[in-house]
Design a protein around this motif. Sequence first.
Motif, PDB file in Angstrom:
ATOM      1  N   PHE A 147       1.755 -11.990  -9.287  1.00 46.28           N
ATOM      2  CA  PHE A 147       1.755 -11.252  -8.020  1.00 46.28           C
ATOM      3  C   PHE A 147       0.470 -11.504  -7.245  1.00 46.28           C
ATOM      4  N   ALA A 148       0.623 -11.828  -5.966  1.00 52.28           N
ATOM      5  CA  ALA A 148      -0.524 -12.068  -5.093  1.00 52.28           C
ATOM      6  C   ALA A 148      -0.901 -10.832  -4.292  1.00 52.28           C
ATOM      7  N   GLY A 149      -0.242  -9.697  -4.567  1.00 53.99           N
ATOM      8  CA  GLY A 149      -0.514  -8.461  -3.851  1.00 53.99           C
ATOM      9  C   GLY A 149       0.773  -7.828  -3.374  1.00 53.99           C
ATOM     10  N   ALA A 150       0.659  -6.977  -2.351  1.00 49.20           N
ATOM     11  CA  ALA A 150       1.819  -6.235  -1.846  1.00 49.20           C
ATOM     12  C   ALA A 150       1.837  -6.257  -0.325  1.00 49.20           C
ATOM     13  N   TRP A 151       3.016  -6.449   0.227  1.00 45.19           N
ATOM     14  CA  TRP A 151       3.255  -6.354   1.668  1.00 45.19           C
ATOM     15  C   TRP A 151       4.027  -5.079   1.959  1.00 45.19           C
ATOM     16  N   GLY A 152       3.835  -4.544   3.158  1.00 46.36           N
ATOM     17  CA  GLY A 152       4.665  -3.405   3.524  1.00 46.36           C
ATOM     18  C   GLY A 152       4.093  -2.546   4.626  1.00 46.36           C
ATOM     19  N   ILE A 153       4.776  -1.430   4.829  1.00 45.91           N
ATOM     20  CA  ILE A 153       4.410  -0.445   5.846  1.00 45.91           C
ATOM     21  C   ILE A 153       4.505   0.926   5.198  1.00 45.91           C
ATOM     22  N   PHE A 154       3.507   1.765   5.430  1.00 51.80           N
ATOM     23  CA  PHE A 154       3.502   3.092   4.832  1.00 51.80           C
ATOM     24  C   PHE A 154       4.237   4.096   5.727  1.00 51.80           C
ATOM     25  N   GLY A 155       4.820   5.064   5.074  1.00 49.59           N
ATOM     26  CA  GLY A 155       5.448   6.202   5.743  1.00 49.59           C
ATOM     27  C   GLY A 155       5.352   7.392   4.824  1.00 49.59           C
ATOM     28  N   HIS A 156       5.990   8.501   5.219  1.00 49.28           N
ATOM     29  CA  HIS A 156       5.844   9.697   4.395  1.00 49.28           C
ATOM     30  C   HIS A 156       6.469   9.520   3.012  1.00 49.28           C
ATOM     31  N   GLY A 157       7.325   8.533   2.833  1.00 54.32           N
ATOM     32  CA  GLY A 157       7.985   8.322   1.544  1.00 54.32           C
ATOM     33  C   GLY A 157       7.209   7.466   0.571  1.00 54.32           C
ATOM     34  N   ASN A 158       6.020   6.957   0.981  1.00 55.34           N
ATOM     35  CA  ASN A 158       5.257   6.161   0.018  1.00 55.34           C
ATOM     36  C   ASN A 158       3.748   6.218   0.232  1.00 55.34           C
ATOM     37  N   VAL A 159       3.288   6.813   1.334  1.00 62.16           N
ATOM     38  CA  VAL A 159       1.854   6.783   1.625  1.00 62.16           C
ATOM     39  C   VAL A 159       1.046   7.559   0.579  1.00 62.16           C
ATOM     40  N   ALA A 160       1.607   8.674   0.084  1.00 59.38           N
ATOM     41  CA  ALA A 160       0.860   9.493  -0.881  1.00 59.38           C
ATOM     42  C   ALA A 160       1.016   8.997  -2.306  1.00 59.38           C
ATOM     43  N   GLY A 161       2.011   8.111  -2.546  1.00 59.65           N
ATOM     44  CA  GLY A 161       2.223   7.574  -3.876  1.00 59.65           C
ATOM     45  C   GLY A 161       1.700   6.156  -3.975  1.00 59.65           C
ATOM     46  N   LEU A 162       2.510   5.199  -3.562  1.00 56.87           N
ATOM     47  CA  LEU A 162       2.090   3.803  -3.616  1.00 56.87           C
ATOM     48  C   LEU A 162       0.876   3.542  -2.735  1.00 56.87           C
ATOM     49  N   GLY A 163       0.826   4.196  -1.576  1.00 60.02           N
ATOM     50  CA  GLY A 163      -0.315   3.995  -0.691  1.00 60.02           C
ATOM     51  C   GLY A 163      -1.629   4.359  -1.361  1.00 60.02           C
ATOM     52  N   GLN A 164      -1.648   5.495  -2.027  1.00 58.49           N
ATOM     53  CA  GLN A 164      -2.858   5.938  -2.715  1.00 58.49           C
ATOM     54  C   GLN A 164      -3.195   4.985  -3.858  1.00 58.49           C
ATOM     55  N   ALA A 165      -2.161   4.533  -4.592  1.00 61.65           N
ATOM     56  CA  ALA A 165      -2.403   3.639  -5.728  1.00 61.65           C
ATOM     57  C   ALA A 165      -2.965   2.296  -5.263  1.00 61.65           C
ATOM     58  N   LEU A 166      -2.455   1.781  -4.161  1.00 60.68           N
ATOM     59  CA  LEU A 166      -2.970   0.514  -3.628  1.00 60.68           C
ATOM     60  C   LEU A 166      -4.385   0.677  -3.101  1.00 60.68           C
ATOM     61  N   GLN A 167      -4.670   1.828  -2.528  1.00 59.43           N
ATOM     62  CA  GLN A 167      -6.005   2.071  -1.991  1.00 59.43           C
ATOM     63  C   GLN A 167      -7.069   2.036  -3.084  1.00 59.43           C
ATOM     64  N   GLU A 168      -6.736   2.536  -4.267  1.00 63.56           N
ATOM     65  CA  GLU A 168      -7.741   2.570  -5.336  1.00 63.56           C
ATOM     66  C   GLU A 168      -7.684   1.328  -6.226  1.00 63.56           C
ATOM     67  N   ASN A 169      -6.840   0.349  -5.838  1.00 58.67           N
ATOM     68  CA  ASN A 169      -6.782  -0.928  -6.557  1.00 58.67           C
ATOM     69  C   ASN A 169      -6.952  -2.084  -5.570  1.00 58.67           C
TER      70      ASN A 169
END
Length: 627
Positions: free
Chosen positions: A31-53
């Motif tokens: 994996f070279a990383g992650a592409w996408g767009i945040f919304g209320h359905g992932n910003v607090a979950g995946l968004g937070q996890a990506l932010q700290e990694n």
Amino acid sequence: MRDRPLTMAQALIGFLKNQYVERDGNETPFFAGAWGIFGHGNVAGLGQALQENPDFRYYLSRNEQASVHIATAYAKARNRLATFACVSSIGPGATNMITGAATATINRIPVLLLPGDIFARRNVAPVLQQLESEYTQDVSVNDAFKPVSRYWDRIYRPDQLICSLPEAMRVLTSPAQTGAVTLCLPQDVQSEAAGYPAEMFEKRVWHIARPQADSQLLSRAVSWIREARRPLIIAGGGVLYSEATEALSRFSRQTGIPVGETQAGKSSLRYDHSQNLGAIGVTGTPGANILARNADLVIAVGTRLSDFTTASKTAFQNPDVRFININVAEIDAFKHSAIPLVADARVALETLADALAGYSSDPGYRESIAHWKEHWEEETDRIFGLRHGPPLSQGEVIGLVNRAAHPEDVVVCAAGSLPGDLHKLWRAQTPNSYHLEYGYSCMGYEIAGGLGVKMAHPDRQVYVMVGDGSFLLMSSEIVTAIQEGYKLNVVLLDNHGFSSIGGLSQAIGSYGFGTDYRYRTESGQLDGEYLPVDFVKVAEGYGAKTVRARTHSEAQRAIADMRTHAGTTVVVIEVDKEMRVPGYESWWDVPMSEVSEFESIRIARAEYEEAVKRERHHEVSAVGVTV
């Protein structure tokens, strides 16, 4: 080892960044990383996890479908040995990825999709963007991913990741099974914590095997090749993915067997290779299609044998034709009643070459190959040398780009009339220098795909050739390329509508109905003047350096100058869509109206009924049955 308390999203990212693949002793992160767009359905979950990694880089796209196209193109350019994850919110953000998922799966390219999903706990349902059902509470819009995914799961509990992620990786790294893998992530579960075993986050290397063919079937294949008088090889995308280009080159030269390339397989051989007849099928060259028509043996390597390759089952007219299919996927290996060599393309070609030592095709057959190659080079030069217009012909523009590109550069395209013309005309000189998405022929793939290719090969110039139809559908990833500092050379051909489908409409007697970008008039039809879309202003608004070229000399200069620009450049060229590159010795089955008020359609239907009689049923042929 002790359990590590993490949210489900944190555990997911921690797992992904430690997955590697290895083939032939070469190891690389998958994996070279992650592409996408945040919304209320992932910003607090995946968004937070990506932010700290931050070592698992997050990239912001402008459209979730484009995210998947970028990942698909990247994985295709890397011969399926690396890809991206694609993240989205729930609802429209998730369903935007479905078209991209279909594109990846149909082309057998690995991408990991992580759409947000409805709450696993139901006390607050229905939540925003939730699809309700009267017969079950266990459904969401993400169920629509099932038919276009090679593996699908919904993670209702954080600890289910431990079982689901290895299965996802098994499919993603399988040359035979790969495609889109979808893990639906309920937004509440993403943020829930659980204890995960520490070994889950240790480096894991997935070996990409090179399976060998069954020895009995291989022996029979050798006998068939020795018996054949007019054999033909079809090179598909599997030749590139298995890095079998050198093996194919040696095998075809040794045996004297000619090669026709599919869209996915083009650039398997240099265009001037002695055995390369170029494109085959509906968008093929005369030589490849005439030799296919008369072939008594077809060796299909790494191809799905789609209708564009088989000319809707009319390409192979020899009543005694037999097939040998080399493919890692059984579903493809068994097509056309072939001898199914379920094997890695490179290994199979090398093994066949050893077994066929001393064999060579008839000298007269080799002479016919040379004749057709010379004929096609002359025809390509004629098309490249046209001085039509302005507006220019599309073939002229392809010639200008091809001559400006260096051997290692990559051309990217996907839909419209361009793929057919590129398949025939582009002179590829190095492997993976021709990147066409034509399994799904998805409009909008081009610019996003170009970015994915550039990320895979940052040292190579990437030329994105795109029609105005695809550009209007999805051009916004120009912004993303500029944001990330990746230079694209975009050649935008403005033909005021849908050239490919317009030509097809004319061919079936419908006069191009509904395929031009025109004003609606008092007649009630779209038959007014062309719409004044200024593509130069559009591209400039995105931040790209943009040039309009009207004449041949202006286009030549603008395309040559693209290489010298540091950032993304767009050259807009108006072309005459009625000045088409011909079809050569092929046919495509497009059913036409059996009854119509239009005489032109009745005539086209009569011609269709005659043409369809040439379709063959190779699947039930007894000549290929093995016992």
